[in-house]
Write a protein that holds these residues in place. Structure first.
Motif, PDB file in Angstrom:
ATOM      1  N   GLY A  97       0.763  -1.234   0.111  1.00 18.94           N
ATOM      2  CA  GLY A  97      -0.080   0.010   0.089  1.00 18.94           C
ATOM      3  C   GLY A  97       0.926   1.310  -0.096  1.00 18.94           C
ATOM      4  N   GLY A  98       0.300   2.231   0.722  1.00 20.61           N
ATOM      5  CA  GLY A  98       1.165   3.401   0.763  1.00 20.61           C
ATOM      6  C   GLY A  98       1.028   4.049   2.091  1.00 20.61           C
ATOM      7  N   PRO A  99       1.958   5.088   2.321  1.00 18.95           N
ATOM      8  CA  PRO A  99       1.953   5.772   3.595  1.00 18.95           C
ATOM      9  C   PRO A  99       0.829   6.871   3.803  1.00 18.95           C
ATOM     10  CG  PRO A  99       3.742   6.835   2.323  1.00 18.95           C
ATOM     11  CD  PRO A  99       3.013   5.792   1.629  1.00 18.95           C
ATOM     12  N   ASP A 100       0.083   7.164   4.941  1.00 23.45           N
ATOM     13  CA  ASP A 100      -0.726   8.012   4.933  1.00 23.45           C
ATOM     14  C   ASP A 100      -0.394   8.745   6.396  1.00 23.45           C
ATOM     15  OD1 ASP A 100      -3.366   9.440   5.911  1.00 23.45           O
ATOM     16  OD2 ASP A 100      -4.303   8.278   4.193  1.00 23.45           O
ATOM     17  N   GLY A 101      -1.207   8.769   7.363  1.00 20.62           N
ATOM     18  CA  GLY A 101      -0.661   9.411   8.686  1.00 20.62           C
ATOM     19  C   GLY A 101       0.601   8.769   9.134  1.00 20.62           C
ATOM     20  N   ILE A 102       1.348   9.560   9.944  1.00 16.96           N
ATOM     21  CA  ILE A 102       2.730   9.016  10.469  1.00 16.96           C
ATOM     22  C   ILE A 102       3.031   9.684  11.781  1.00 16.96           C
ATOM     23  CG2 ILE A 102       3.916   8.397   8.185  1.00 16.96           C
ATOM     24  CD1 ILE A 102       5.499  10.967   8.330  1.00 16.96           C
ATOM     25  N   ARG A 103       3.693   9.166  12.534  1.00 18.90           N
ATOM     26  CA  ARG A 103       4.101   9.783  13.938  1.00 18.90           C
ATOM     27  C   ARG A 103       5.633   9.338  14.288  1.00 18.90           C
ATOM     28  NH1 ARG A 103       0.823  13.209  13.171  1.00 18.90           N
ATOM     29  NH2 ARG A 103      -0.913  13.689  14.489  1.00 18.90           N
ATOM     30  N   CYS A 104       6.202  10.015  15.207  1.00 17.18           N
ATOM     31  CA  CYS A 104       7.468   9.759  15.616  1.00 17.18           C
ATOM     32  C   CYS A 104       7.497   9.574  17.121  1.00 17.18           C
ATOM     33  CB  CYS A 104       8.205  10.994  15.150  1.00 17.18           C
ATOM     34  SG  CYS A 104      10.181  10.516  15.552  1.00 17.18           S
ATOM     35  N   ASP A 105       8.098   8.631  17.454  1.00 11.63           N
ATOM     36  CA  ASP A 105       8.077   8.408  19.087  1.00 11.63           C
ATOM     37  C   ASP A 105       9.484   9.089  19.736  1.00 11.63           C
ATOM     38  OD1 ASP A 105      10.251   6.541  18.839  1.00 11.63           O
ATOM     39  OD2 ASP A 105       9.181   4.903  18.970  1.00 11.63           O
ATOM     40  N   ASN A 106       9.302   8.795  20.973  1.00 13.52           N
ATOM     41  CA  ASN A 106      10.408   9.555  21.752  1.00 13.52           C
ATOM     42  C   ASN A 106      11.875   9.165  21.389  1.00 13.52           C
ATOM     43  OD1 ASN A 106       8.537  11.135  23.026  1.00 13.52           O
ATOM     44  ND2 ASN A 106       8.590   9.726  24.843  1.00 13.52           N
ATOM     45  N   ASP A 107      11.835   8.043  20.934  1.00 16.39           N
ATOM     46  CA  ASP A 107      13.198   7.781  20.400  1.00 16.39           C
ATOM     47  C   ASP A 107      13.549   7.613  18.862  1.00 16.39           C
ATOM     48  OD1 ASP A 107      13.998   6.500  22.997  1.00 16.39           O
ATOM     49  OD2 ASP A 107      12.594   4.711  22.648  1.00 16.39           O
ATOM     50  N   GLY A 108      12.540   8.535  18.304  1.00 12.15           N
ATOM     51  CA  GLY A 108      12.997   8.871  16.724  1.00 12.15           C
ATOM     52  C   GLY A 108      12.677   7.725  15.763  1.00 12.15           C
ATOM     53  N   ARG A 109      11.727   6.855  16.477  1.00 16.25           N
ATOM     54  CA  ARG A 109      11.379   5.700  15.481  1.00 16.25           C
ATOM     55  C   ARG A 109      10.171   6.218  14.790  1.00 16.25           C
ATOM     56  NH1 ARG A 109      12.629   2.140  19.986  1.00 16.25           N
ATOM     57  NH2 ARG A 109      10.733   2.712  20.790  1.00 16.25           N
ATOM     58  N   ILE A 110       9.815   6.025  13.472  1.00 13.83           N
ATOM     59  CA  ILE A 110       8.880   6.421  12.681  1.00 13.83           C
ATOM     60  C   ILE A 110       7.644   5.331  12.385  1.00 13.83           C
ATOM     61  CG2 ILE A 110       8.041   7.419  10.474  1.00 13.83           C
ATOM     62  CD1 ILE A 110       9.522   9.392  11.893  1.00 13.83           C
ATOM     63  N   TRP A 111       6.369   5.628  12.918  1.00 12.28           N
ATOM     64  CA  TRP A 111       5.362   4.811  12.812  1.00 12.28           C
ATOM     65  C   TRP A 111       4.406   5.335  11.737  1.00 12.28           C
ATOM     66  CZ3 TRP A 111       4.106   1.330  17.180  1.00 12.28           C
ATOM     67  CH2 TRP A 111       4.964   1.148  18.077  1.00 12.28           C
ATOM     68  N   SER A 112       4.227   4.370  10.429  1.00 11.61           N
ATOM     69  CA  SER A 112       3.578   4.620   9.275  1.00 11.61           C
ATOM     70  C   SER A 112       2.414   3.950   9.163  1.00 11.61           C
ATOM     71  CB  SER A 112       4.357   4.609   8.065  1.00 11.61           C
ATOM     72  OG  SER A 112       3.679   5.001   6.971  1.00 11.61           O
ATOM     73  N   SER A 113       1.233   4.392   8.868  1.00 15.38           N
ATOM     74  CA  SER A 113       0.300   3.542   8.361  1.00 15.38           C
ATOM     75  C   SER A 113       0.656   2.850   7.143  1.00 15.38           C
ATOM     76  CB  SER A 113      -0.978   4.512   7.907  1.00 15.38           C
ATOM     77  OG  SER A 113      -0.890   5.400   7.192  1.00 15.38           O
ATOM     78  N   ALA A 114       0.062   1.924   6.659  1.00 14.42           N
ATOM     79  CA  ALA A 114       0.379   0.914   5.408  1.00 14.42           C
ATOM     80  C   ALA A 114      -0.717   0.268   5.190  1.00 14.42           C
ATOM     81  CB  ALA A 114       1.731   0.467   5.710  1.00 14.42           C
ATOM     82  N   GLY A 115      -0.554  -0.338   3.896  1.00 18.67           N
ATOM     83  CA  GLY A 115      -1.882  -1.289   3.398  1.00 18.67           C
ATOM     84  C   GLY A 115      -1.886  -2.446   4.323  1.00 18.67           C
ATOM     85  N   ASP A 116      -1.019  -3.011   4.889  1.00 15.96           N
ATOM     86  CA  ASP A 116      -1.275  -4.189   5.715  1.00 15.96           C
ATOM     87  C   ASP A 116      -0.945  -3.879   7.183  1.00 15.96           C
ATOM     88  OD1 ASP A 116       1.783  -3.577   5.629  1.00 15.96           O
ATOM     89  OD2 ASP A 116       2.291  -5.635   5.467  1.00 15.96           O
ATOM     90  N   GLY A 117      -1.036  -2.691   7.653  1.00 21.91           N
ATOM     91  CA  GLY A 117      -0.989  -2.467   9.253  1.00 21.91           C
ATOM     92  C   GLY A 117      -0.186  -1.205   9.360  1.00 21.91           C
ATOM     93  N   VAL A 118       0.639  -1.094  10.524  1.00 20.14           N
ATOM     94  CA  VAL A 118       1.447   0.068  10.894  1.00 20.14           C
ATOM     95  C   VAL A 118       2.938  -0.775  10.686  1.00 20.14           C
ATOM     96  CG1 VAL A 118       2.077   1.410  12.767  1.00 20.14           C
ATOM     97  CG2 VAL A 118      -0.338   0.753  12.691  1.00 20.14           C
ATOM     98  N   HIS A 119       3.589   0.235   9.902  1.00 16.32           N
ATOM     99  CA  HIS A 119       4.932  -0.206   9.845  1.00 16.32           C
ATOM    100  C   HIS A 119       6.135   0.583  10.740  1.00 16.32           C
ATOM    101  CE1 HIS A 119       4.406  -1.858   5.599  1.00 16.32           C
ATOM    102  NE2 HIS A 119       3.628  -2.424   6.314  1.00 16.32           N
ATOM    103  N   ILE A 120       6.970   0.203  11.466  1.00 16.31           N
ATOM    104  CA  ILE A 120       7.778   1.120  12.273  1.00 16.31           C
ATOM    105  C   ILE A 120       9.274   0.917  11.963  1.00 16.31           C
ATOM    106  CG2 ILE A 120       8.663   1.142  14.414  1.00 16.31           C
ATOM    107  CD1 ILE A 120       5.858  -1.112  14.187  1.00 16.31           C
ATOM    108  N   PHE A 121       9.794   2.144  11.405  1.00 16.92           N
ATOM    109  CA  PHE A 121      11.193   2.415  11.226  1.00 16.92           C
ATOM    110  C   PHE A 121      12.053   2.743  12.185  1.00 16.92           C
ATOM    111  CE2 PHE A 121       8.059   2.575   7.538  1.00 16.92           C
ATOM    112  CZ  PHE A 121       8.618   1.748   6.582  1.00 16.92           C
TER     113      PHE A 121
END
Length: 234
Positions: free
Chosen positions: A198-222
Motif C-alpha cells: 500500500g502506501g503511507p498516510d498518517g505518520i508519527r514519531c516516538d520519543n526515540d526517533g522511530r517513525i510509525w507509518s500507516s500502510a496497506g497491511d498495518g502499521v510499519h515501524i522504522f
C-alpha cells in the motif's frame, strides 16, 4: 508483548487520531465519510465529538492544548476552543487551499500542514499544485516549503525538531525527510523509506526517533536510519 485491541467499529473512513490528556484523557479522531469527529474514552466508550466536522482529516494539539484540525471541505486549518471553532489559515497567495490533510505544530508555535487535492470533490482547484505549508501566526505569513510532492499526506517532526518527515501517498508511496533550517525553511530532502504494502498516510514519531507509518497491511515501524524494524499487522 503488546497486543492490538479493538476499541470500536462500524464507522466510515477513519483518520487523524489524537490523544487529549484533559478530563482523564480521551481520543479524538475523524470519520471523514460521515462528516464527524468522534471521541473515545475508557469511561465513556465511543461518542460524537462534533458533527458536522467539515470532513475533518488530520488532528493534533497546538501549544495551548487546543484541538487543531485539517478540514477537507472547510479547506482550512482550524482550532477548537471550548465550543468555538475558528480558522487558523485557509488561503495561500489569496487563493483557497485545496483540502488540508494533516497538520503538526512546532515548538515555536508555527503550523505545518499538507494540502493534497483528495477532498476537493467538485470544487475548483485554485492552487497550482499540492504543497506542504508553514503558517506563522505571529507574522500571519503562509509559506509553501515544499512544492514537488504528488500527494503530500502525513507529516511529523523528529523529537529535536531538526528533521521533518512527510509522507507521499501518491505515486511514490514513500516518506521523505527534510533538514529544518533556522529560517523556517527546509532543504531539498531525501527518501527516508518506501512502504512495501500500500502506501503511507498518517505518520508519527516516538520519543526515540522511530517513525510509525500507516500502510496497506498495518502499521510499519522504522528506525531513525530508515530501516524497517517491525510491523503491526491488522
Amino acid at each position: 508483548s503488546a497486543k492490538v485491541e479493538k476499541l470500536a467499529g462500524d464507522m466510515g473512513f477513519l483518520e487523524g487520531p489524537t490523544w487529549v490528556p484533559e478530563h482523564g484523557g480521551y481520543l479524538v479522531f475523524s470519520d471523514i465519510a460521515n462528516n464527524e469527529l468522534k471521541k473515545w474514552s475508557k469511561a465513556g466508550g465511543l461518542t460524537s465529538f462534533r458533527k458536522p466536522s467539515n470532513n475533518a482529516n488530520g488532528n493534533t494539539l497546538n501549544l495551548e492544548g487546543r484541538l487543531t484540525t485539517a478540514e477537507h471541505s472547510g479547506r482550512r486549518i482550524s482550532i477548537t476552543k471550548g465550543g468555538t471553532v475558528s480558522t487558523v489559515v485557509d488561503a495561500f497567495e489569496d487563493k483557497k487551499l485545496n483540502s488540508p490533510n494533516d497538520v503538526v505544530v512546532k515548538s515555536d508555535g508555527t503550523y505545518w500542514f499538507t494540502d493534497p487535492d483528495y477532498g476537493l470533490g467538485k470544487n475548483p482547484k485554485e492552487q497550482a499544485g499540492n504543497y506542504v505549508y508553514r503558517f506563522d501566526p505571529k507574522s500571519k505569513a503562509t509559506t509553501a516549503v515544499v512544492k514537488d510532492f504528488d500527494k503530500p499526506n502525513g507529516l511529523v517532526f523528529s523529537p529535536d525538531e531538526k528533521k521533518l518527515y512527510v509522507a507521499d501517498s501518491g505515486k511514490p508511496k514513500h516518506i521523505r525527510v527534510f533538514e529544518v533550517q533556522s529560517a523556517g525553511t527546509l532543504d531539498s530532502g531525501k527518501v527516508f523509506c518506501v512502504i512495501d504494502k500500500g502506501g503511507p498516510d498518517g505518520i508519527r514519531c516516538d520519543n526515540d526517533g522511530r517513525i510509525w507509518s500507516s500502510a496497506g497491511d498495518g502499521v510499519h515501524i522504522f528506525a531513525p536510519d530508515g530501516k524497517l524494524i517491525g510491523k503491526i499487522l491488522v
